[in-house]
Design a protein around this motif. Structure first.
Motif: not given
Length: 152
Positions: A50-68
């Protein structure tokens, strides 16, 4: 859905040791894989793909790595805090300090999106983020989330 309905205290890290994206995911996946009864490497691979599709680091010091994940019985959620921050290839280019890791069953699109929206919504609150980062132990983290969950 409230965060504490699905966040297990054993999946909370108040001091992540990892220094990079892959390390954070590997570190956080360990208890989640055990709780969900899935292989560690399978869970980590889903998140890294999922990270290869685009980073889940949304800014503001926050990351929400996710997947199914196919075959997963119910959603799993972890929380990690990094005092020093990690290069998570965030959209703002700044270090990421707060990570909510979410994995849902492959066919549960609705709950996946609802929980992602709820988490990203409360993480917009700068005071909430600061309080989380300054929490001294897991009990304090749970109290902070409970207060925010109840207010939402």
């Amino acid at each position: 859905m409230k965060i504490l309905d699905v966040l297990d205290k054993d999946a909370i890290f108040i001091d992540l040791k990892s220094q990079d994206k892959k390390g954070v995911i590997e570190e956080m996946v360990t208890p989640l894989a055990r709780m969900a009864g899935v292989k560690h490497d399978v869970l980590a691979r889903v998140l890294m793909e999922r990270e290869r599709l685009g980073s889940t680091g949304i800014g503001g010091g926050v990351g929400i790595p996710h997947g199914k994940l196919k075959g997963l019985k119910s959603l799993i959620l972890g929380l990690g805090l990094s005092k020093n921050g990690v290069n998570f290839e965030s959209i703002d280019g700044k270090p990421t300090h707060i990570f909510f890791l979410l994995v849902t069953p492959e066919n549960s699109i609705d709950i996946h999106l609802k929980l992602l929206a709820h988490i990203s919504g409360i993480l917009k609150n700068e005071l909430f983020r600061e309080r989380l980062l300054n929490a001294g132990d897991i009990g304090a983290v749970l109290d902070i989330i409970r207060q925010e969950d109840d207010a939402a």
